[in-house]
Design a protein around this motif. Structure first.
Motif, short mmCIF file in Angstrom:
data_model
loop_
_atom_site.label_atom_id
_atom_site.label_comp_id
_atom_site.label_asym_id
_atom_site.label_seq_id
_atom_site.Cartn_x
_atom_site.Cartn_y
_atom_site.Cartn_z
N VAL A 33 0.83 -1.20 0.00
CA VAL A 33 0.00 0.00 0.00
C VAL A 33 0.87 1.25 0.00
N LEU A 37 0.83 4.14 -2.90
CA LEU A 37 0.55 5.55 -2.61
C LEU A 37 1.71 6.46 -2.99
N ARG A 45 -6.97 6.75 -5.74
CA ARG A 45 -5.75 6.80 -4.91
C ARG A 45 -5.99 7.58 -3.63
N GLN A 46 -6.68 8.72 -3.73
CA GLN A 46 -6.96 9.52 -2.54
C GLN A 46 -7.94 8.81 -1.61
N ASN A 49 -5.94 6.36 0.30
CA ASN A 49 -5.16 7.06 1.32
C ASN A 49 -6.04 7.42 2.52
N ARG A 109 2.58 4.96 6.74
CA ARG A 109 3.14 6.31 6.65
C ARG A 109 4.67 6.28 6.72
N ARG A 112 5.95 4.77 3.48
CA ARG A 112 5.71 5.67 2.35
C ARG A 112 6.73 6.81 2.33
#
Length: 230
Positions: A33, A37, A45-46, A49, A109, A112
């Motif tokens: 994931v 992202l 995509r948003q 998220n 997070r 990412r």
């Protein structure tokens, strides 16, 4: 840990078990994931998220209730799984599921951010040499983001260790079965004379959380040095 009673030790060991499985189970999906992202462009995509970060915004009790609706024995997911012998509601596996859901945003997070810190030109150079997307990720991206993955996993583990609201809503607070460290602290504070046991568990929680944060900070610094070449 002679200074811990049997019930306290059960809560600590179960919390470690739940946090470990929650982290291991969500790690592969978290990497996928986070990479999607950070690097992919696709419809929704948003929305993805937003869904990933939703457990951070919702009250934990709401997350636990949604898990109970979906993964309970009468739920659309939990019902068919029960026929296969897989039960989450009011089981330690459910505690791991709830902890994993609550820790997932922190895991994604951290990974990412580490992926976004990698220069895309390095990946493009490998692609021009004929490497597939998977091979580029495995040989170029993954080695560079490994410290970030480890840092995210440590943060997820610490979050899973401290999860309370979603866990107690989904699997209740059954000693020896679903009573994790935070649930045990809550239970001890509800009975006369339980303050000492609660304090011991609080101290253990603080030690484990601080250790996890220190490890995460060390890994984050290592990532920064690696990316900037210092």
């Amino acid at each position: 840990m002679d200074w811990l009673g049997p019930e306290e030790w059960q809560a600590v060991s179960l919390s470690l078990k739940v946090a470990l499985w929650a982290t291991l189970a969500t790690l592969p999906l978290g990497v996928l994931v986070a990479h999607a992202l950070a690097r992919w462009s696709f419809p929704g995509r948003q929305l993805l998220n937003g869904l990933v970060h939703l457990p951070l915004i919702l009250p934990p009790v709401v997350t636990g209730y949604l898990l109970l609706l979906g993964f309970g024995t009468q739920g659309p997911i939990g019902g068919p799984l029960q026929e296969l012998g897989i039960v989450f509601a009011f089981q330690w596996t459910g505690a791991a599921l709830a902890a994993g859901v609550m820790a997932f945003p922190l895991l994604v997070r951290a990974i990412r951010l580490s992926i976004e810190a990698v220069d895309p030109k390095l990946e493009q150079a490998a692609s021009t040499l004929g490497a597939s997307r998977f091979w580029v990720f495995a040989t170029v991206t993954l080695p560079l983001i490994l410290p970030g993955i480890l840092a995210g996993a440590v943060l997820a583990f610490a979050k899973a260790m401290g999860e309370f609201g979603a866990t107690i809503t989904f699997v209740s607070n059954i000693p020896g079965q679903t009573q994790t460290l935070p649930s045990a602290i809550y239970a001890f504070l509800q009975v006369p004379g339980g303050e000492d046991a609660a304090l011991r568990l609080v101290l253990i929680s603080v030690v484990i959380s601080m250790a996890a944060l220190l490890v995460s900070e060390l890994l984050a610094r290592r990532l920064a040095r690696k990316v900037h070449g210092t």
